[in-house]
Scaffold this motif. Sequence first.
Motif, short mmCIF file in Angstrom:
data_model
loop_
_atom_site.label_atom_id
_atom_site.label_comp_id
_atom_site.label_asym_id
_atom_site.label_seq_id
_atom_site.Cartn_x
_atom_site.Cartn_y
_atom_site.Cartn_z
N LEU A 153 34.66 38.23 35.57
CA LEU A 153 34.47 36.94 36.22
C LEU A 153 35.55 35.97 35.77
O LEU A 153 35.77 35.78 34.57
N LEU A 154 36.24 35.36 36.74
CA LEU A 154 37.16 34.26 36.47
C LEU A 154 36.51 33.01 37.06
O LEU A 154 36.44 32.86 38.28
N LEU A 155 36.01 32.15 36.20
CA LEU A 155 35.28 30.95 36.62
C LEU A 155 36.19 29.74 36.51
O LEU A 155 36.63 29.37 35.42
N ILE A 156 36.47 29.13 37.65
CA ILE A 156 37.35 27.95 37.70
C ILE A 156 36.48 26.71 37.76
O ILE A 156 35.62 26.58 38.65
N LEU A 160 35.45 39.09 40.24
CA LEU A 160 34.90 38.00 41.04
C LEU A 160 35.52 36.70 40.56
O LEU A 160 35.45 36.36 39.39
N ILE A 161 36.15 35.98 41.48
CA ILE A 161 36.71 34.66 41.19
C ILE A 161 35.76 33.62 41.77
O ILE A 161 35.45 33.66 42.97
N ALA A 162 35.27 32.70 40.95
CA ALA A 162 34.38 31.64 41.41
C ALA A 162 35.10 30.31 41.21
O ALA A 162 35.30 29.87 40.08
N ARG A 187 34.03 37.55 30.96
CA ARG A 187 33.87 36.28 31.67
C ARG A 187 34.83 35.26 31.07
O ARG A 187 34.73 34.91 29.90
N VAL A 188 35.78 34.80 31.90
CA VAL A 188 36.83 33.89 31.45
C VAL A 188 36.76 32.61 32.27
O VAL A 188 36.64 32.65 33.50
N GLY A 189 36.83 31.46 31.58
CA GLY A 189 36.84 30.17 32.25
C GLY A 189 38.25 29.63 32.36
O GLY A 189 39.02 29.70 31.41
N LEU A 190 38.60 29.09 33.53
CA LEU A 190 39.89 28.44 33.77
C LEU A 190 39.60 26.97 33.99
O LEU A 190 38.92 26.59 34.95
N VAL A 191 40.11 26.12 33.08
CA VAL A 191 39.66 24.74 32.98
C VAL A 191 40.83 23.78 33.18
O VAL A 191 41.97 24.08 32.80
N MET A 212 36.29 36.40 46.11
CA MET A 212 36.31 35.00 45.69
C MET A 212 35.15 34.23 46.29
O MET A 212 34.82 34.38 47.47
N VAL A 213 34.52 33.41 45.47
CA VAL A 213 33.50 32.46 45.91
C VAL A 213 34.16 31.10 45.95
O VAL A 213 34.57 30.57 44.90
N PHE A 214 34.27 30.52 47.14
CA PHE A 214 34.98 29.25 47.29
C PHE A 214 34.03 28.08 47.02
O PHE A 214 32.81 28.20 47.11
N GLN A 215 34.63 26.91 46.73
CA GLN A 215 33.83 25.78 46.28
C GLN A 215 33.10 25.07 47.40
O GLN A 215 32.11 24.39 47.15
N GLU A 216 33.53 25.19 48.64
CA GLU A 216 32.87 24.50 49.74
C GLU A 216 32.41 25.53 50.76
O GLU A 216 33.20 25.99 51.60
N PRO A 217 31.14 25.92 50.71
CA PRO A 217 30.67 27.01 51.57
C PRO A 217 30.77 26.72 53.06
O PRO A 217 30.93 27.63 53.86
N MET A 218 30.67 25.46 53.47
CA MET A 218 30.70 25.16 54.90
C MET A 218 32.07 25.46 55.49
O MET A 218 32.17 25.84 56.66
#
Length: 347
Positions: free
Chosen positions: A208-211, A176-178, A37-41, A94-100
């Motif tokens: 996991l790549l968590l942005i 998985l990119i979040a 699990r890696v965070g991209l900040v 990828m899980v995008f930041q705005e689901p709508m």
Amino acid sequence: MSRLLEIEGLAVTVPTPSGAIATLVEGVDLTLARGERVGLVGESGCGKSITALALMGLLPVGARATGTIRLDGEDLLALDDRAMQRVRGRRIAMVFQEPMTALNPVRTIGAQIAEGMILHLRLSKREAEDRARALLDRVGLPGPRFSLDLYPHQLSGGQRQRVVIAIALACAPDILIADEPTTALDVTIQAQILDLLADLVAERNMALLLITHDLGVVEEMTQRMVVMYSGRVVETGATADVFAHMAHPYTHGLFSASPRRALDRRAGGRKIRLSAIPGQVPDPLERPAGCAFAPRCPNAQADCLPAPPPLRPLGIATRAAHAAACLHPMPPGAEPAAAPSSGEALR
């Protein structure tokens, strides 16, 4: 851990209306191992999302990626569109930041979850629907209350984000990119979504790549973190090591501006005042020749100007993988100096 993903020298450029070429990302190196699990900040505009879109092969029209992105040894940048379609959703999701905006408003959620399984796994419509129901149940949307026949507008923001997660997990991807997966959600729902992601990644041994821009989320969710500024990596290392010694003044500035970290310190009996980093991330066409953070940096000196500093190990034996792209890093245990007001840097 063996490396599942290896990014070397990634650069992303895009033409501008004036005819100039803007460099959005430059010289990015990043690795991911299975189960890691890696965070991209970084702030908005630092290149985090563009890096993720390059991995997915979803860059804007006209944008060009160079360097190498190897997935199990295969260079994704060398693949044509048809070959990349077989990777996207199947190997990397990828899980995008705005689901709508990520969901199609005129298709049912069941059809959107099943689509990838029909395309990539060659399942029948019935088999895909059965798996879609199981996925909805796993992400906390059990039947019969949450039918496959519902449309996105019939769900709340948190429920829509759970559907987006189900879509991303449908084909059991390796990575998985979040991308800021909790931005539009209230605090309680944010915690639920993050817990869900952590559980699912552990269950399926995914990388996991968590942005995110939230350092508190990075501390809780990741084993390793990468800090980006103005399209470049400025600090990287094990999350615990970076939090113990935030070497780059930019990382230190992010920490000092974090309300969650301030609350953590107050809980320990120490009161601190939140500070803001003055200025903003430079326009890609107006990026300084040297360190891009120098105009905002309290530690900036004349030698920061000629060229961007390389990413160098900090030289601490217990933190061999901890590196920062800074000629004048913060010493261990140091409190941040007062940030320069406009025009004061380098004086």
